[in-house]
Write an enzyme that holds these catalytic residues in place. Structure first.
Site, short mmCIF file in Angstrom:
data_model
loop_
_atom_site.label_atom_id
_atom_site.label_comp_id
_atom_site.label_asym_id
_atom_site.label_seq_id
_atom_site.Cartn_x
_atom_site.Cartn_y
_atom_site.Cartn_z
CD GLU A 22 38.99 41.20 42.74
OE1 GLU A 22 38.78 40.46 43.58
OE2 GLU A 22 40.04 42.02 42.85
N GLY B 64 48.35 32.99 39.70
CA GLY B 64 47.29 32.74 38.89
C GLY B 64 47.19 31.62 37.99
CB CYS C 43 48.98 44.58 41.07
SG CYS C 43 47.12 44.88 41.89
N GLY D 92 47.00 38.16 43.40
CA GLY D 92 48.44 37.56 43.47
C GLY D 92 49.10 37.93 42.05
CB SER D 93 52.56 36.61 41.23
OG SER D 93 52.54 35.21 41.61
CB VAL D 94 51.45 36.41 36.10
CG1 VAL D 94 51.18 35.35 35.00
CG2 VAL D 94 51.00 37.87 35.62
CD GLU E 83 44.16 42.98 41.29
OE1 GLU E 83 45.38 42.93 40.69
OE2 GLU E 83 43.93 43.38 42.42
CG ASN F 246 49.69 44.12 47.98
OD1 ASN F 246 48.92 43.23 48.40
ND2 ASN F 246 49.31 44.79 46.95
#
Length: 497
Positions: free
Chosen positions: A477, A246, A298, A241-243, A263, A167
């Site tokens: 972050e 992660g 996100c 990224g996505s869950v 994140e 993104n």
């Protein structure tokens, strides 16, 4: 073609700014492999192939990591101000090439070129910010009662892998090398396979700036990310990224006990109280959904909780403002305010959420289809979409769409409101709109999210820690916290007797 059109339509410039390298970058050199599997990088606005790049193998990953490990001792020993000088020079090179980098990203990831100029500026600012923090990587002296000197040192970890999504490809590629490099680590980055071109161009721009092996890049899909995460010489992994991604990183990092900075996704709430400044709040609801990025963010406030006393008027004004502000267009046009979804997978996923919302009884207030403009027929475009009548049990209210679909929920009592707001496993951002100071602080305390705006949304502030609660991530972050994520503390006790 008129002068105005020539200035707005930048698509003809794209072929001239593509990266010239197709392979992997490590040890200060490009490595093209004969017979390598190739990846087509697709323009989401047109469906056309922009370029072909080589996919890395696990052998490439091993070579890149080993190169980074070999370069680590010398880079860690480099004086902090010299590391800072190189980071500032990287920022200067990015600013000098910002227009081309923004256009390349727009063509490759589908986000509007005008917005991607801002991404390039954010990346340069992050490099400068962490360059300014290099002298903060320090320890402290501790009092003892036994005649000894006790002190701590902050030391770099080693090789850091940074993996990021499609993104904001360039912003993440350039911005996320800053903290680990400033702290004295070496880095291997893996750009998104859906949009790798701006990262390759970044490597070309910075190839001679850092000593060989300090900055490295491998291009690939999940298998390459997994190889980085599990490599025994990688000391830490930073993922955006996505869950599910992660969780995969946590599993892959477990055997070697790697440091992880995650994140992840969000199903973020915006809460409108009856006393809110409605004009500003309506503007905030449109901005907060990040329709510019097709909702592919996100931090998007994709659940809009409207008090019943303002619900109908708010929706009417929001739909009117949305029609005025956002209409899908080719990402390489300077006047485009809403781009395309990254690929067919995300396009069909978003359409699937739209279909399920209708089936579950939500009411479509606007959008919900591919735009009728013939010029957009081959791209992955969806109109900005708003559903009302959404309830917390609906799929649209529970799962992250990562597309341009906003769900509107009606509320009356605060207890039920925050039960619904906090009723997901995600907690990245939240936005509260009220004129009452007590209400604002009470709401900020009750919401389970790591980054909360009051009478604002979407804004990030360099130095303010960004990260999530619950399954929205681990660590912080965009702040000194991110710098310290890539250090470890050593205690030294010196007997003076």
């Amino acid at each position: 073609m008129t002068t105005t059109t020539m200035q707005a339509d930048l698509s003809s410039r794209v072929p001239s700014i593509l990266p010239t390298q197709q392979g992997q970058f490590w040890g200060g050199q490009w490595h093209a492999r004969a017979g390598a599997q190739m990846l087509d990088s697709i323009n989401p606005s047109t469906g056309e192939v922009l370029a072909r790049v080589q996919l890395a193998t696990t052998d490439d990953v091993d070579a890149a990591v080993r190169s980074a490990r070999e370069a680590f001792p010398a880079w860690a020993a480099t004086p902090p101000l010299e590391r800072a000088r190189r980071l500032r020079e990287a920022a200067a090179r990015i600013r000098a090439n910002a227009a081309d980098l923004a256009l390349l990203d727009a063509a490759d990831c589908g986000n509007p070129v005008k917005a991607m100029l801002f991404d390039a500026e954010i990346a340069a600012t992050q490099l400068e910010f962490f360059a300014g923090l290099v002298l903060e990587i320090k320890g402290e002296t501790l009092p003892t009662a036994n005649g000894s000197l006790n002190y701590t040192r902050r030391e770099p970890l080693g090789v850091v892998a940074r993996i990021f999504p499609f993104n904001h490809p360039f912003m993440f590629a350039a911005g996320k090398i800053a903290a680990p490099l400033a702290a004295g680590n070496t880095v291997v980055i893996k750009p998104p396979e859906q949009a790798p071109l701006s990262t390759l161009r970044l490597m070309e721009l910075l190839a001679d700036l850092f000593p060989p092996g300090v900055l490295n890049c491998v291009v690939g899909a999940r298998d390459i990310g997994a190889a980085l995460v599990s490599h025994p010489q990688v000391a830490a992994v930073g993922l955006i990224g996505s869950v599910p991604a992660g969780k995969a990183v946590l599993h892959g990092a477990a055997d070697t006990m790697k440091r992880t900075l995650l994140e992840l996704g969000g199903k973020n709430a915006m809460v409108i109280y009856p006393d809110a400044d409605l004009e500003r709040a309506v503007d905030g609801a449109v901005r907060g959904m990040n329709f510019t990025w097709c909702g592919q963010s996100c931090g998007s406030t994709s659940r809009l909780f409207l008090h019943e006393s303002v619900h109908d008027r708010f929706v009417e004004q929001m739909v009117a403002l949305l029609a005025q502000r956002h209409r899908p267009g080719l990402a390489t046009h300077m006047d485009t305010t809403m781009g395309a979804l990254i690929n067919r997978t995300q396009y069909e996923r978003s359409l699937g959420f739209i279909a399920s919302a209708r089936e579950e009884g939500a009411r479509l207030a606007t959008g919900g289809a591919h735009p009728k403009d013939a010029a957009l027929a081959k791209g992955f475009f969806i109109e900005p979409t708003v559903f009302t009548g959404v309830t917390p049990a609906m799929r649209l209210a529970r799962e992250e769409v990562f597309g341009p679909v906003l769900s509107v929920l009606r509320w009356s009592g605060e207890d039920d409101l925050y039960s619904a707001v906090n009723g997901t496993e995600l907690g990245l951002t939240a936005s509260i709109w009220t004129r009452d100071l007590v209400t604002a602080h009470r709401a900020a305390a009750r919401v389970e999210a790591g980054y909360v705006w009051v009478n604002d949304c979407s804004s990030h502030f360099i130095g303010a820690p960004f990260g999530g609660y619950k399954q929205s991530g681990l660590g912080r972050e965009e702040s000194k916290d991110e710098l310290f994520e890539f250090t470890q503390v050593k205690n030294v006790n010196v007997s003076l007797q």
